[in-house]
Design an enzyme around this catalytic site. Structure first.
Site, PDB file in Angstrom:
ATOM      1  N   LEU A 223       0.801  -1.216   0.000  1.00 59.01           N
ATOM      2  CA  LEU A 223       0.000   0.000   0.000  1.00 59.01           C
ATOM      3  C   LEU A 223       0.839   1.273   0.000  1.00 59.01           C
ATOM      4  O   LEU A 223       0.382   2.321   0.444  1.00 59.01           O
ATOM      5  CB  LEU A 223      -0.919  -0.006   1.245  1.00 59.01           C
ATOM      6  CG  LEU A 223      -1.893  -1.184   1.347  1.00 59.01           C
ATOM      7  CD1 LEU A 223      -2.486  -1.277   2.743  1.00 59.01           C
ATOM      8  CD2 LEU A 223      -3.001  -1.049   0.308  1.00 59.01           C
ATOM      9  N   ASP A 254       9.787  -4.200  -6.246  1.00 61.11           N
ATOM     10  CA  ASP A 254      10.802  -5.239  -6.443  1.00 61.11           C
ATOM     11  C   ASP A 254      11.646  -5.420  -5.189  1.00 61.11           C
ATOM     12  O   ASP A 254      12.007  -6.545  -4.825  1.00 61.11           O
ATOM     13  CB  ASP A 254      11.694  -4.883  -7.633  1.00 61.11           C
ATOM     14  CG  ASP A 254      10.924  -4.853  -8.949  1.00 61.11           C
ATOM     15  OD1 ASP A 254       9.891  -5.546  -9.040  1.00 61.11           O
ATOM     16  OD2 ASP A 254      11.345  -4.137  -9.873  1.00 61.11           O
TER      17      ASP A 254
END
Length: 307
Positions: A223, A254
């Site tokens: 989020l 990532d």
């Protein structure tokens, strides 16, 4: 092998332009700077998992062009434990054009997958010998889905935990949720997957329940500045964000996924692994470049500062 993570994923060449703000339709802007560097979710996550303490084996596919040597040189010097690069006869090395806004560090990305979409069944099958002593297989959706699905099935057969980062989103994953131990969508991907627009913690909870109803075992919705929401064994846990001075958010997801995989391969509980990944990602956004990852020591220091 202790802490081993296998990653089947993309390698792209990233062309990054820093701009004061994003251009409007039809508008040309003078960039404040530009770089050409390594990228692709697979390669970035391999770098993150390695820097977070895992022994990483990375599998990817490039073209037979000037960027294939660039990919091999980057991976050879990256500190990743081992890698296998296949080459496509038909498609070029994948590439991405990225704008990074200096207003807020946000990014816009256009990707041409190229060779990443040509992974064959035989190339996936060769991953078996590396999976036999691995704890985690980490996947994304920048490869052809047939290869990704076969890799998940192979990992399931060998008892290896599968983490799926469903980016960029594809509805192909819905029938395959049963093969994933953990799925890690961001707000946009969770909205597309669940049909519920994720705008806050409450809507994230409803989206996570909907994703589990579709067949997922465990969900972590990232989020951004609000941290992450974990749903496991019918319980929600809010993973807080760590304060960060945002410079470039391109590699945040990532960084989170690579660090999560490293921590799970180290046999950490999922909530603890997600908290470590949140700390690791907060450091990544303070750096320019999607492949420019912090290290395990720095993440542990940031974790300690929050206690």
């Amino acid at each position: 092998m202790k802490n081993k993570v296998c990653i089947l994923g993309s390698f792209n060449v990233d062309i990054v332009a820093r701009v004061a703000r994003f251009p409007r339709g039809g508008e040309s802007l003078m960039a404040l700077g530009s770089t050409l560097g390594p990228g692709g979710k697979g390669a970035n996550q391999a770098q993150a998992a390695s820097r977070a303490g895992a022994k990483v084996h990375f599998v990817s596919k490039v073209g037979k062009d000037q960027f294939s040597r660039f990919a091999r040189d980057h991976l050879s010097s990256s500190g990743i434990h081992s890698f296998k690069l296949y080459q496509s006869e038909e498609e070029p090395t994948g590439n991405a054009v990225i704008y990074v806004s200096q207003e807020n560090g946000e990014n816009m990305i256009a990707i041409y997958a190229g060779a990443n979409k040509t992974v064959t069944d035989n190339e996936v099958a060769e991953l078996a010998k590396e999976l036999t002593d691995a704890g985690v297989l980490l996947l994304q959706l920048e490869n052809n889905f047939s290869a990704t699905l076969n890799a998940m099935k192979l990992a399931n057969t060998l008892g290896v935990k599968v983490i799926m980062n469903p980016a960029p989103y594809s509805a192909d994953i819905i029938p395959a949720l049963q093969y994933m131990d953990v799925i890690t969508p961001n707000e946009t991907e969770a909205s597309l997957l669940s049909g519920i627009e994720v705008t806050n913690l409450d809507s994230a909870r409803r989206a996570a329940l909907a994703i589990v109803e579709l067949g997922a075992r465990c969900v972590i919705i990232t989020l951004g500045a609000r941290g992450a929401l974990l749903y496991e064994n019918k319980h929600f846990i809010h993973i807080p964000a760590f304060p960060a001075l945002s410079v470039d958010t391109t590699g945040a997801g990532d960084a989170f996924n690579g660090a999560l995989a490293a921590s799970l391969a180290d046999k950490q509980p999922l909530a603890q692994a997600a908290t470590f990944a949140s700390a690791f990602a907060s450091l990544a956004v303070e750096r320019e470049g999607a492949a420019n990852m912090p290290d395990r020591r720095q993440a542990l220091n940031r974790l300690q500062s929050k206690i």
